[in-house]
Design a protein around this motif. Structure first.
Motif, PDB file in Angstrom:
ATOM      1  N   ASP A 149      46.433  63.598  69.074  1.00  0.00           N
ATOM      2  CA  ASP A 149      47.141  63.078  70.247  1.00  0.00           C
ATOM      3  C   ASP A 149      47.998  64.158  70.914  1.00  0.00           C
ATOM      4  OD1 ASP A 149      47.136  61.520  67.717  1.00  0.00           O
ATOM      5  OD2 ASP A 149      47.254  59.829  69.103  1.00  0.00           O
ATOM      6  N   TYR A 150      48.331  65.177  70.161  1.00  0.00           N
ATOM      7  CA  TYR A 150      49.145  66.269  70.677  1.00  0.00           C
ATOM      8  C   TYR A 150      48.368  67.079  71.717  1.00  0.00           C
ATOM      9  CZ  TYR A 150      51.897  70.636  70.307  1.00  0.00           C
ATOM     10  OH  TYR A 150      52.637  71.756  70.559  1.00  0.00           O
ATOM     11  N   GLY A 151      47.032  67.030  71.588  1.00  0.00           N
ATOM     12  CA  GLY A 151      46.196  67.708  72.585  1.00  0.00           C
ATOM     13  C   GLY A 151      46.292  69.218  72.554  1.00  0.00           C
ATOM     14  N   GLY A 152      46.500  69.787  71.365  1.00  0.00           N
ATOM     15  CA  GLY A 152      46.628  71.248  71.257  1.00  0.00           C
ATOM     16  C   GLY A 152      45.368  71.964  71.706  1.00  0.00           C
ATOM     17  N   LYS A 153      45.539  73.152  72.265  1.00  0.00           N
ATOM     18  CA  LYS A 153      44.395  73.952  72.718  1.00  0.00           C
ATOM     19  C   LYS A 153      43.749  74.598  71.504  1.00  0.00           C
ATOM     20  CE  LYS A 153      43.152  77.305  76.258  1.00  0.00           C
ATOM     21  NZ  LYS A 153      41.837  76.647  76.392  1.00  0.00           N
ATOM     22  N   ARG A 154      42.422  74.655  71.497  1.00  0.00           N
ATOM     23  CA  ARG A 154      41.711  75.235  70.366  1.00  0.00           C
ATOM     24  C   ARG A 154      41.419  76.710  70.614  1.00  0.00           C
ATOM     25  NH1 ARG A 154      39.498  72.216  66.648  1.00  0.00           N
ATOM     26  NH2 ARG A 154      37.518  73.346  66.573  1.00  0.00           N
ATOM     27  N   ALA A 155      41.640  77.523  69.584  1.00  0.00           N
ATOM     28  CA  ALA A 155      41.386  78.961  69.699  1.00  0.00           C
ATOM     29  C   ALA A 155      39.889  79.231  69.562  1.00  0.00           C
ATOM     30  CB  ALA A 155      42.156  79.688  68.600  1.00  0.00           C
ATOM     31  N   PRO A 156      39.400  80.357  70.118  1.00  0.00           N
ATOM     32  CA  PRO A 156      37.962  80.653  70.006  1.00  0.00           C
ATOM     33  C   PRO A 156      37.513  80.898  68.564  1.00  0.00           C
ATOM     34  CG  PRO A 156      39.144  82.437  71.136  1.00  0.00           C
ATOM     35  CD  PRO A 156      40.111  81.314  70.968  1.00  0.00           C
ATOM     36  N   THR A 157      38.454  81.246  67.669  1.00  0.00           N
ATOM     37  CA  THR A 157      38.091  81.455  66.260  1.00  0.00           C
ATOM     38  C   THR A 157      38.162  80.151  65.463  1.00  0.00           C
ATOM     39  OG1 THR A 157      40.398  82.005  65.852  1.00  0.00           O
ATOM     40  CG2 THR A 157      38.872  83.853  66.148  1.00  0.00           C
ATOM     41  N   ALA A 158      38.665  79.080  66.075  1.00  0.00           N
ATOM     42  CA  ALA A 158      38.803  77.804  65.358  1.00  0.00           C
ATOM     43  C   ALA A 158      37.429  77.234  65.028  1.00  0.00           C
ATOM     44  CB  ALA A 158      39.588  76.813  66.208  1.00  0.00           C
ATOM     45  N   GLN A 159      37.395  76.398  63.996  1.00  0.00           N
ATOM     46  CA  GLN A 159      36.135  75.749  63.637  1.00  0.00           C
ATOM     47  C   GLN A 159      36.314  74.240  63.699  1.00  0.00           C
ATOM     48  OE1 GLN A 159      35.636  79.158  60.404  1.00  0.00           O
ATOM     49  NE2 GLN A 159      34.002  77.669  60.205  1.00  0.00           N
ATOM     50  N   TRP A 160      35.204  73.555  63.822  1.00  0.00           N
ATOM     51  CA  TRP A 160      35.219  72.107  63.991  1.00  0.00           C
ATOM     52  C   TRP A 160      34.874  71.451  62.654  1.00  0.00           C
ATOM     53  CZ3 TRP A 160      36.300  69.622  68.696  1.00  0.00           C
ATOM     54  CH2 TRP A 160      36.201  68.232  68.659  1.00  0.00           C
ATOM     55  N   THR A 161      35.838  70.736  62.072  1.00  0.00           N
ATOM     56  CA  THR A 161      35.611  70.104  60.772  1.00  0.00           C
ATOM     57  C   THR A 161      34.510  69.045  60.870  1.00  0.00           C
ATOM     58  OG1 THR A 161      37.947  70.403  60.240  1.00  0.00           O
ATOM     59  CG2 THR A 161      36.711  68.852  58.878  1.00  0.00           C
ATOM     60  N   VAL A 162      33.530  69.153  59.996  1.00  0.00           N
ATOM     61  CA  VAL A 162      32.447  68.164  59.964  1.00  0.00           C
ATOM     62  C   VAL A 162      33.000  66.815  59.528  1.00  0.00           C
ATOM     63  CG1 VAL A 162      30.402  67.468  58.620  1.00  0.00           C
ATOM     64  CG2 VAL A 162      30.553  69.783  59.591  1.00  0.00           C
ATOM     65  N   THR A 163      32.614  65.768  60.231  1.00  0.00           N
ATOM     66  CA  THR A 163      32.931  64.407  59.813  1.00  0.00           C
ATOM     67  C   THR A 163      31.715  63.882  59.060  1.00  0.00           C
ATOM     68  OG1 THR A 163      34.351  64.082  61.733  1.00  0.00           O
ATOM     69  CG2 THR A 163      33.569  62.098  60.598  1.00  0.00           C
ATOM     70  N   GLY A 259      28.014  76.175  58.584  1.00  0.00           N
ATOM     71  CA  GLY A 259      28.831  75.882  59.754  1.00  0.00           C
ATOM     72  C   GLY A 259      28.136  76.213  61.061  1.00  0.00           C
ATOM     73  N   LEU A 260      27.145  77.103  60.995  1.00  0.00           N
ATOM     74  CA  LEU A 260      26.398  77.464  62.201  1.00  0.00           C
ATOM     75  C   LEU A 260      25.098  76.670  62.316  1.00  0.00           C
ATOM     76  CD1 LEU A 260      26.985  81.333  62.101  1.00  0.00           C
ATOM     77  CD2 LEU A 260      28.090  79.653  63.603  1.00  0.00           C
ATOM     78  N   LEU A 261      24.753  75.945  61.243  1.00  0.00           N
ATOM     79  CA  LEU A 261      23.529  75.140  61.267  1.00  0.00           C
ATOM     80  C   LEU A 261      23.801  73.700  61.693  1.00  0.00           C
ATOM     81  CD1 LEU A 261      21.978  76.362  57.885  1.00  0.00           C
ATOM     82  CD2 LEU A 261      21.157  76.935  60.193  1.00  0.00           C
ATOM     83  N   VAL A 262      24.994  73.207  61.365  1.00  0.00           N
ATOM     84  CA  VAL A 262      25.254  71.780  61.564  1.00  0.00           C
ATOM     85  C   VAL A 262      25.541  71.438  63.026  1.00  0.00           C
ATOM     86  CG1 VAL A 262      27.731  71.938  61.014  1.00  0.00           C
ATOM     87  CG2 VAL A 262      26.500  69.800  60.579  1.00  0.00           C
ATOM     88  N   PHE A 263      26.093  72.412  63.768  1.00  0.00           N
ATOM     89  CA  PHE A 263      26.363  72.204  65.199  1.00  0.00           C
ATOM     90  C   PHE A 263      25.665  73.281  66.027  1.00  0.00           C
ATOM     91  CE2 PHE A 263      30.624  70.627  63.460  1.00  0.00           C
ATOM     92  CZ  PHE A 263      30.287  69.275  63.575  1.00  0.00           C
ATOM     93  N   ASP A 264      25.459  72.975  67.307  1.00  0.00           N
ATOM     94  CA  ASP A 264      24.961  73.969  68.251  1.00  0.00           C
ATOM     95  C   ASP A 264      26.162  74.514  69.023  1.00  0.00           C
ATOM     96  OD1 ASP A 264      23.794  75.502  70.162  1.00  0.00           O
ATOM     97  OD2 ASP A 264      22.790  73.848  71.205  1.00  0.00           O
ATOM     98  N   GLY A 274      31.012  74.897  62.573  1.00  0.00           N
ATOM     99  CA  GLY A 274      31.490  73.779  61.762  1.00  0.00           C
ATOM    100  C   GLY A 274      32.244  74.253  60.539  1.00  0.00           C
ATOM    101  N   SER A 275      33.009  73.339  59.945  1.00  0.00           N
ATOM    102  CA  SER A 275      33.741  73.667  58.716  1.00  0.00           C
ATOM    103  C   SER A 275      34.009  72.373  57.960  1.00  0.00           C
ATOM    104  CB  SER A 275      35.047  74.394  59.038  1.00  0.00           C
ATOM    105  OG  SER A 275      35.936  73.497  59.684  1.00  0.00           O
ATOM    106  N   GLY A 276      34.802  72.476  56.911  1.00  0.00           N
ATOM    107  CA  GLY A 276      35.169  71.278  56.151  1.00  0.00           C
ATOM    108  C   GLY A 276      34.341  71.132  54.893  1.00  0.00           C
ATOM    109  N   ALA A 277      34.917  70.396  53.923  1.00  0.00           N
ATOM    110  CA  ALA A 277      34.222  70.186  52.654  1.00  0.00           C
ATOM    111  C   ALA A 277      32.904  69.453  52.875  1.00  0.00           C
ATOM    112  CB  ALA A 277      35.113  69.387  51.696  1.00  0.00           C
ATOM    113  N   GLY A 278      32.841  68.639  53.923  1.00  0.00           N
ATOM    114  CA  GLY A 278      31.608  67.916  54.220  1.00  0.00           C
ATOM    115  C   GLY A 278      30.536  68.791  54.841  1.00  0.00           C
TER     116      GLY A 278
END
Lengths: 336, 336
Positions: A149-163, A259-264, A274-278
Motif C-alpha cells: 500500500d506504500y507504493g514504493g518504487k522498485r529498483a532495477p536490481t529488485a526481484q519479484w517474489t514468486v507467489t 528466477g529467469l525461467l519463471v517470469f518473462d 523472480g525470487s522467493g523460496a517458492g
C-alpha cells in the motif's frame, strides 16, 4: 560417503512425484501451463496474504498426495519452510495434516535444503518424505521491505517474489523417478552487501562458494551436467556468479536461473527476475523434474540460494548473509 | 528402524560434548554454577539485543569446539535455530564459522529437533555434528509481544524467555558420552489457544501428543525412565500435560520441566517459569547431560516444545499451533 561438504548417496533416493501451485503472475509467465494448479486470486479467499500462503502449501500437499496416490500415513515426515517471520506459512499449513513436521529456515534456499536433509533422513529408517517450500509476493514485500500500500518504487536490481508453493515426494527406493545422487550443504557467506533491493548480488558469492566446494570435492565440472540451475539469482546475480566462477577458472556456460525461467522479464515487469523460496521449488517441479523424467535432460545440478536477513537486521544496518544448498539430480537411467 | 513416528537407532549416536552460555537472570537462578559462561551484560556490548543473541551463539560454538578439542573442519554441519524473525540470531552467528549450516525453525522445540535431525544425518555418512539453539528475553519480548520500553504488565501465566544458548556435539560413534537411542518427530497440534501470554497451555497438547506417540510405538512407560523432561511448559503447561496424559491412562509421576528448573519461581519473578528455544538447550547442557554422564540418572526422555505463532499471526487473530520433538537419552553404560 562424504567428500568435503558433499554427501554422496550409495543408494540414491528417488523423487517420485512433484507438484507446484502458482499465483496470478505465475499464470501469465512462460511456465504457466506446467503448474499443477494456478490461483489467480492470490488471496485464496483468505483475509490476509499470510493465510493465503498457507493455502498454497496446503494445495501443494494435496496435489502431491493425490498425484502420487499416497496416503498421508505413508509419509514419514514433511520438511518445509517459507519466508514469513517464524515460518508461519508452513506451520499453519501443517495444522491440517497428521504427519510429523520439521520446520526449516534457509530463506530461498529452503527447497534444496529440504531435499538434502530429506535424502539423508531416508538413509536412517524412513521410506517416504515430502520436501516443500513456498513464498508469496505480497507477504514478502511487507515482511522484508515496505507494505504494498506504500507504493514504493522498485529498483532495477529488485526481484519479484514468486507467489507459489512447490514440493516433491522423495522415496528411499523406487523404480521410476529422478535420483538424488548427492547433496552439498552450504555455508553462511557474507560479502557485506546491504541493499535489500539487490538480493542477486548478495547471494551470488554463496552460490559460487557451494558450487566450488562441490566441484572440488567431486572433481566434476559444469559440462559434466546438462545444466546447472540456481534458485533465484536473477539477472544481476547470475552475471556475478559467472564472474566469480570465471575468476576461479570455471566457465559456467550451461547455467540457468529459476528466477529467469519463471517470469518473462521483457513483458512481465519483474525487474531482475523472480525470487522467493517458492521460485526454485516451482521451477524444479514445473520444468526441471519433468525434463529429467522425459529424458530431455539426463543430469543437472539444482541449487537453491537464500538471503538470510530480516527486516529487523536491515533496519539495524546489518549486511545480508547468504547460503546455497545444492543437489545433484539424474534421470533414473543415468549411471553415476 | 522406524516405529510410528519414532526412529530407533541401531547404532545410537553419542553426545560427546555440551555447552551453555547464560545471561544475567540465568546467573541468578538455581543452575548458575553449571553454565560454561555467564554474561551479566545481556547486550554483550552490542548495539541491539538481536545482535547480542548471535554473540551468545558464537560463544556457545566456541565453548563446544574448545571443550571437545575439535577443529571446526571436523564438524560436518551445524543445525541451529532461534526465535527471531527469519532466524537471524543463528544465521548471523554462523558468519564467523566456515562450516555447513542447516537453519531450523521449530520455535522452542528447536533443540530436540536439531538433535533428532542431526542423529539421522549421522546415519548417512556424517561423523560429527553440532546442534544448538538460543533465545534472548529482550529480543523475544519485542518480537512476539511488546517492546520492553512499553512496560507492559505481565500475566501470571506468562513465561520468562531464557537469555542463553545451549548446544551439543553429537558423534556417529564414541566410547564416552550420552547415547541418543531414538527420536520421535512431532506433529503440528492446535487446540485453539490464542493467548500469547499462556504458551504453556498452547504447548501442552503437542507435548502430550508426542509422548503418547512414543509410548504407543515403543511400548515404554514413564517409569521406564529416570525422568521425563519437557522444554518449557512452565507451571501451567506442566499441570495441563499431566491432566492430558492422565486422561489417556498414563501417570506422568516423574516429570520435570526445563522452564521450572532454570529459574526459581519463588524469588525470580518469572511468573509461570522459563521458556524460549534457549531454555531446554541450556538445561539439557547444564543439568540433564551432566547427570547422565555422572550416572546419577541412567536414562531420560528429553522433549522440547515449541509454539509456532508469530506477532503477525497473533495480530491477525490466529490461534497458536504447537509442536514437540522428543529424544530418548541414555548414559553410555545403559543397554536399551
Amino acid at each position: 560417503m562424504k567428500k568435503g561438504n558433499t554427501v554422496i548417496f550409495e543408494n540414491p533416493p528417488v523423487i517420485t512425484c512433484h507438484a507446484a501451485v502458482g499465483g496470478k503472475r505465475e499464470s501469465e509467465g512462460p511456465l504457466s501451463d506446467k503448474f499443477d494448479m494456478l490461483l489467480t486470486d492470490t488471496k485464496c479467499s483468505q483475509p490476509t496474504w499470510e493465510k493465503a500462503e498457507s493455502v498454497f502449501q496446503r494445495y501443494c500437499m494435496e496435489q502431491l498426495l493425490q498425484k502420487s496416490n499416497t496416503q498421508l500415513s505413508e509419509i514419514d515426515c514433511v520438511l518445509s519452510g517459507d519466508l514469513q517471520c517464524q515460518c508461519t506459512a508452513s506451520s499453519y499449513a501443517m495444522r491440517g495434516f497428521e504427519v510429523p513436521h520439521l520446520g526449516l529456515y534457509g530463506a530461498c534456499s529452503t527447497m534444496a535444503q529440504g531435499m538434502a536433509i530429506g535424502s539423508m533422513l531416508l538413509q536412517s529408517g524412513m521410506q517416504k518424505i515430502i520436501a516443500m517450500a513456498s513464498s508469496h509476493f505480497c507477504a514478502a514485500e511487507r515482511q522484508f521491505r515496505t507494505p504494498l500500500d506504500y507504493g514504493g518504487k522498485r529498483a532495477p536490481t529488485a526481484q519479484w517474489t514468486v507467489t507459489g508453493a512447490g514440493g516433491v515426494v522423495i522415496e528411499r527406493e523406487a523404480a521410476q523417478g529422478v535420483k538424488i545422487l548427492s547433496a552439498t550443504l552450504g555455508q553462511v557467506i557474507d560479502y557485506d552487501v546491504k541493499d535489500i533491493n539487490n538480493m542477486g548480488a548478495a547471494m551470488a558469492p554463496a552460490a559460487a562458494h557451494t558450487l566450488l566446494q562441490f566441484f572440488k570435492a567431486t572433481g566434476k565440472r559444469p559440462l559434466d551436467y546438462d545444466k546447472v540451475f540456481t534458485g533465484d539469482l536473477g539477472f544481476v546475480g547470475s552475471a556475478l556468479l559467472k564472474q566469480l566462477l570465471s575468476a576461479e577458472g570455471i566457465n559456467l556456460c550451461n547455467h540457468a536461473d529459476c528466477g529467469l525461467l519463471v517470469f518473462d522479464r521483457e513483458s512481465q515487469n519483474v525487474e531482475a527476475g523472480g525470487s522467493g523460496a517458492g521460485c526454485s521449488a516451482c521451477v524444479l517441479s514445473c520444468e526441471i523434474l519433468p525434463s529429467l523424467k522425459r529424458g530431455t535432460m539426463k543430469n543437472v545440478l539444482f541449487m537453491s540460494t537464500g538471503a538470510l536477513m530480516s527486516q529487523t537486521t536491515s533496519l539495524q544496518g546489518e549486511s545480508i548473509p547468504c547460503i546455497a544448498h545444492l543437489t545433484e539430480l539424474a534421470s533414473q537411467e543415468e549411471k553415476q
